[in-house]
Design a protein around this motif. Structure first.
Motif, PDB file in Angstrom:
ATOM      1  N   ILE A 116      -4.522  -0.195  10.608  1.00  0.00           N
ATOM      2  CA  ILE A 116      -4.576   0.975   9.337  1.00  0.00           C
ATOM      3  C   ILE A 116      -5.264   2.080   9.940  1.00  0.00           C
ATOM      4  O   ILE A 116      -4.683   3.243   9.810  1.00  0.00           O
TER       5      ILE A 116
ATOM      6  N   TYR B 288      -7.925   3.806   1.491  1.00  0.00           N
ATOM      7  CA  TYR B 288      -8.285   3.977   2.724  1.00  0.00           C
ATOM      8  C   TYR B 288      -8.199   5.761   3.006  1.00  0.00           C
ATOM      9  O   TYR B 288      -8.820   6.360   3.767  1.00  0.00           O
TER      10      TYR B 288
ATOM     11  N   SER C 110     -12.353  -5.330  -0.091  1.00  0.00           N
ATOM     12  CA  SER C 110     -11.414  -5.529   1.192  1.00  0.00           C
ATOM     13  C   SER C 110     -12.427  -6.307   2.282  1.00  0.00           C
ATOM     14  O   SER C 110     -13.714  -6.395   1.998  1.00  0.00           O
ATOM     15  N   THR C 111     -11.781  -7.065   3.028  1.00  0.00           N
ATOM     16  CA  THR C 111     -12.684  -7.919   3.924  1.00  0.00           C
ATOM     17  C   THR C 111     -13.647  -6.893   4.832  1.00  0.00           C
ATOM     18  O   THR C 111     -14.610  -7.531   5.017  1.00  0.00           O
ATOM     19  N   PRO C 112     -13.228  -5.722   5.422  1.00  0.00           N
ATOM     20  CA  PRO C 112     -14.044  -4.913   6.302  1.00  0.00           C
ATOM     21  C   PRO C 112     -15.091  -4.564   5.270  1.00  0.00           C
ATOM     22  O   PRO C 112     -16.342  -4.309   6.348  1.00  0.00           O
TER      23      PRO C 112
ATOM     24  N   THR D 215      -5.403  -9.908   4.425  1.00  0.00           N
ATOM     25  CA  THR D 215      -5.971 -10.890   5.083  1.00  0.00           C
ATOM     26  C   THR D 215      -5.964 -12.362   4.727  1.00  0.00           C
ATOM     27  O   THR D 215      -6.402 -12.264   3.153  1.00  0.00           O
TER      28      THR D 215
ATOM     29  N   LYS E 295       0.727  -1.015  -0.126  1.00  0.00           N
ATOM     30  CA  LYS E 295      -0.009  -0.026  -0.012  1.00  0.00           C
ATOM     31  C   LYS E 295       0.740   1.284   0.040  1.00  0.00           C
ATOM     32  O   LYS E 295       1.886   1.388   0.594  1.00  0.00           O
TER      33      LYS E 295
ATOM     34  N   ASP F 102      -9.072  -2.461   9.253  1.00  0.00           N
ATOM     35  CA  ASP F 102      -8.319  -2.878  10.287  1.00  0.00           C
ATOM     36  C   ASP F 102      -7.994  -1.805  11.394  1.00  0.00           C
ATOM     37  O   ASP F 102      -7.251  -0.903  11.008  1.00  0.00           O
TER      38      ASP F 102
ATOM     39  N   SER G  84      -6.382  -2.695  -2.476  1.00  0.00           N
ATOM     40  CA  SER G  84      -7.111  -3.901  -1.915  1.00  0.00           C
ATOM     41  C   SER G  84      -7.636  -4.954  -3.233  1.00  0.00           C
ATOM     42  O   SER G  84      -7.456  -6.110  -3.088  1.00  0.00           O
TER      43      SER G  84
ATOM     44  N   TYR H 150      -2.805 -11.277   8.879  1.00  0.00           N
ATOM     45  CA  TYR H 150      -2.008 -10.864   7.432  1.00  0.00           C
ATOM     46  C   TYR H 150      -1.131 -12.021   6.862  1.00  0.00           C
ATOM     47  O   TYR H 150      -0.116 -12.500   7.646  1.00  0.00           O
TER      48      TYR H 150
ATOM     49  N   ARG I 166      -5.085  -7.033  -5.718  1.00  0.00           N
ATOM     50  CA  ARG I 166      -4.053  -7.930  -5.238  1.00  0.00           C
ATOM     51  C   ARG I 166      -4.056  -9.080  -5.863  1.00  0.00           C
ATOM     52  O   ARG I 166      -2.733  -9.615  -6.504  1.00  0.00           O
TER      53      ARG I 166
ATOM     54  N   ALA J  96       0.735  -6.286   2.052  1.00  0.00           N
ATOM     55  CA  ALA J  96      -0.134  -5.330   1.921  1.00  0.00           C
ATOM     56  C   ALA J  96      -1.537  -5.313   2.722  1.00  0.00           C
ATOM     57  O   ALA J  96      -2.499  -5.319   2.386  1.00  0.00           O
ATOM     58  N   THR J  97      -0.999  -5.528   4.090  1.00  0.00           N
ATOM     59  CA  THR J  97      -2.343  -5.758   5.060  1.00  0.00           C
ATOM     60  C   THR J  97      -3.401  -6.655   4.623  1.00  0.00           C
ATOM     61  O   THR J  97      -4.558  -6.283   4.462  1.00  0.00           O
TER      62      THR J  97
ATOM     63  N   ARG K   6      -9.831 -15.966  -1.357  1.00  0.00           N
ATOM     64  CA  ARG K   6      -8.674 -15.592  -1.784  1.00  0.00           C
ATOM     65  C   ARG K   6      -7.590 -16.538  -2.229  1.00  0.00           C
ATOM     66  O   ARG K   6      -7.110 -16.524  -3.198  1.00  0.00           O
TER      67      ARG K   6
HETATM   68  N1  GLU Z   1      -6.917  -6.957   5.923  1.00  0.00           N
HETATM   69  C1  GLU Z   1      -8.158  -6.428   5.142  1.00  0.00           C
HETATM   70  C2  GLU Z   1      -8.048  -6.996   3.738  1.00  0.00           C
HETATM   71  O1  GLU Z   1      -7.192  -7.578   3.306  1.00  0.00           O
HETATM   72  C3  GLU Z   1      -8.375  -4.874   5.122  1.00  0.00           C
HETATM   73  C4  GLU Z   1      -7.139  -4.025   4.674  1.00  0.00           C
HETATM   74  C5  GLU Z   1      -7.014  -3.943   3.288  1.00  0.00           C
HETATM   75  O2  GLU Z   1      -8.020  -3.603   2.491  1.00  0.00           O
HETATM   76  O3  GLU Z   1      -5.975  -3.874   2.813  1.00  0.00           O
HETATM   77  O4  GLU Z   1      -9.152  -6.863   3.016  1.00  0.00           O
END
Ligand code: GLU
Length: 292
Positions: free
Chosen positions: A216, A195, A172-174, A122, A58, A213, A102, A240, A105, A119-120, A127
């Motif tokens: 972040i 973000y 993203s997962t969130p 999950t 990121k 997260d 996100s 991660y 990736r 890159a953060t 995936r």
């Molecule tokens: N860790 C979460 C994800 O992989 C949120 C952070 C992000 O979007 O990089 O989706």
């Protein structure tokens, strides 16, 4: 942020003073394994021979991956990437950093645009249909960020009455998780590609909250000069992983071995202290690696 820069500067100075590693303004330089030998035909051999690796990270996430004015990204993810490169015999200045928001990736890995993604990211079964993951190297948790002083949002269920708008990132997962808590997805959920755009939307009053997260958000709070605050109650687990091409088991094993070695030789701890440790001084321990 100033504290973070002071820590980074101190780390560079310490390296220079000890006379080890070439000074690179992009942060620390783990010791390069110049004698690294790899099986013929392996990804490790290919990268080592090329003396070049492309890593997706990121560019707008303070503490984990934030592109500086010098054009180089800094953060815990960046340091983890450097540790893996160094074990491949590739110095930090030979890493090509590519921004991987996100939603791109998996594609970036599948299309061979990057060799690794740190890159953060999950580790998720969906995936894993497309890519493989080394790690986990850190476990975050989804949280909510609001304007400082706003006590009307206390957790994900604060979106249930349909009045508050929340921002997250596509793919993203969130973003997927918060859909379960909002009453009116179309009216309440605002999605961007990165973000930092959510942070701007919160500042401008276009949304009432940002969700992703905790680490972040912690970086965005730190950058906000006291304008934002974290609700502070993580409600998911986000392990991660380091994304790599699906089926490259030898490379995955190599990256997993590298993470375990980094936890033993202190470089994992140093990577944290030099980056996210400026805001969260408690150095994590490397989670148990999932060698699936
Ligand atoms: N860790 C979460 C994800 O992989 C949120 C952070 C992000 O979007 O990089 O989706």
């Amino acid at each position: 942020m100033r504290k973070l820069m002071t820590v980074a500067a101190a780390a560079v100075f310490a390296l220079g003073a000890a006379g080890c590693g070439s000074s690179d303004s992009g942060g620390s330089n783990p010791t390069v394994d110049s004698g690294a030998k790899f099986a013929a035909g392996s990804t490790m051999e290919k990268l080592n021979k090329a003396q070049k690796i492309t890593i997706g990270t990121k560019f707008d996430q303070p503490l984990f991956g934030l592109k500086g004015l010098d054009g180089k990204p800094k953060g815990f993810d960046v340091e983890i990437g450097k540790i893996v490169a160094a074990k491949l015999g590739i110095p930090a200045d030979k890493i090509e950093w590519v921004e991987t928001p996100s939603k791109v990736r998996e594609d970036s890995i599948q299309q061979g645009k990057v060799d690794l993604v740190v890159a953060t990211y999950t580790i998720k079964d969906e995936r894993k249909q497309k890519v493989d993951f080394a790690g986990p190297y850190y476990i975050a948790g989804q949280d909510i960020m609001v304007k400082k002083g706003d006590t009307s949002i206390t957790g994900p269920d604060s979106f249930k009455d349909g009045t508050k708008k929340v921002c997250s990132v596509t793919g993203s997962t969130p973003a997927a998780e918060i859909r379960k808590h909002v009453k009116d997805v179309a009216g309440q959920l605002v999605l961007f590609d990165v973000y930092s755009k959510c942070a701007d939307a919160l500042k401008n009053g276009q949304v009432d909250a940002v969700t992703t997260d905790n680490v972040i958000l912690l970086g965005l709070v730190d950058q906000s000069k006291d304008a934002f605050a974290l609700v502070g109650k993580p409600f998911t687990e986000e392990p991660y992983g380091i994304g790599l091409k699906k089926g490259d088991d030898a490379f995955r094993t190599f990256v997993n071995d590298t993470l375990e070695a980094a936890a033993k030789d202190g470089s994992y701890e140093k990577a944290w202290k030099d980056t996210a440790g400026a805001v969260d001084p408690e150095t994590p321990t490397l989670p148990t690696i999932d060698r699936y």
